[in-house]
Design a protein around this motif. Structure first.
Motif, short mmCIF file in Angstrom:
data_model
loop_
_atom_site.label_atom_id
_atom_site.label_comp_id
_atom_site.label_asym_id
_atom_site.label_seq_id
_atom_site.Cartn_x
_atom_site.Cartn_y
_atom_site.Cartn_z
N VAL A 8 28.20 -16.69 -51.77
CA VAL A 8 28.24 -17.65 -52.88
C VAL A 8 27.11 -18.66 -52.69
O VAL A 8 27.12 -19.43 -51.74
CB VAL A 8 29.61 -18.38 -52.92
CG1 VAL A 8 29.61 -19.42 -54.03
CG2 VAL A 8 30.74 -17.37 -53.12
N SER A 10 24.82 -21.98 -53.49
CA SER A 10 24.90 -23.33 -54.05
C SER A 10 23.55 -24.00 -53.77
O SER A 10 22.87 -23.65 -52.82
CB SER A 10 26.05 -24.14 -53.44
OG SER A 10 25.87 -24.27 -52.05
N ASP A 49 26.49 -22.18 -59.09
CA ASP A 49 27.40 -23.33 -59.22
C ASP A 49 28.26 -23.56 -57.98
O ASP A 49 29.14 -24.41 -57.99
CB ASP A 49 28.29 -23.16 -60.44
CG ASP A 49 29.18 -21.93 -60.38
OD1 ASP A 49 29.19 -21.22 -59.34
OD2 ASP A 49 29.88 -21.66 -61.37
N GLN A 51 30.46 -21.65 -56.94
CA GLN A 51 31.74 -20.98 -57.16
C GLN A 51 31.58 -19.47 -57.31
O GLN A 51 32.40 -18.70 -56.82
CB GLN A 51 32.42 -21.53 -58.42
CG GLN A 51 32.64 -23.03 -58.40
CD GLN A 51 33.62 -23.44 -57.34
OE1 GLN A 51 34.68 -22.85 -57.19
NE2 GLN A 51 33.26 -24.46 -56.57
N ARG A 52 30.52 -19.06 -58.00
CA ARG A 52 30.30 -17.64 -58.28
C ARG A 52 29.55 -16.97 -57.14
O ARG A 52 28.58 -17.51 -56.63
CB ARG A 52 29.44 -17.46 -59.54
CG ARG A 52 30.07 -17.89 -60.81
CD ARG A 52 29.10 -17.58 -61.97
NE ARG A 52 29.62 -18.13 -63.19
CZ ARG A 52 29.07 -19.14 -63.85
NH1 ARG A 52 27.96 -19.70 -63.42
NH2 ARG A 52 29.61 -19.58 -64.96
#
Length: 91
Positions: A8, A10, A49, A51-52
């Motif tokens: 993930v 970020s 984000d 999250q993904r």
């Protein structure tokens, strides 16, 4: 070489992704300056984000652009470059 698509991404602390009207495109702002992203990188960056996973980012883009067979490889390449340049963190 495939990128680990379960990770993930970020944006790294101190980095901010945004659309910049004066540049007519997406940019990555950081304390020392700014990076203007091309259209493809802007589309990918807009989905980072924290999250993904990379796999979900690819799936989202494939829904929007179903006739681009190399899309997954392009996202992998972006993630590799962003990681090498320390723009993103991966978890």
């Amino acid at each position: 070489m495939k990128f680990d698509r379960q990770q993930v991404p970020s944006w790294r602390q101190g980095y901010r992704f945004q659309f910049e009207p004066a540049q007519n495109g997406h940019v990555l702002l950081y304390p020392e300056g700014m990076i203007k992203l091309n259209e493809s990188a802007g589309l990918i960056g807009s989905l980072v984000d924290g999250q993904r996973s990379v796999a979900l980012i690819i799936a989202s883009l494939q829904e929007r652009f179903p006739n681009v067979p190399e899309l997954g490889a392009d996202v992998d390449d972006f993630m590799r470059v962003a990681q090498e340049k320390s723009w993103i963190n991966l978890a």
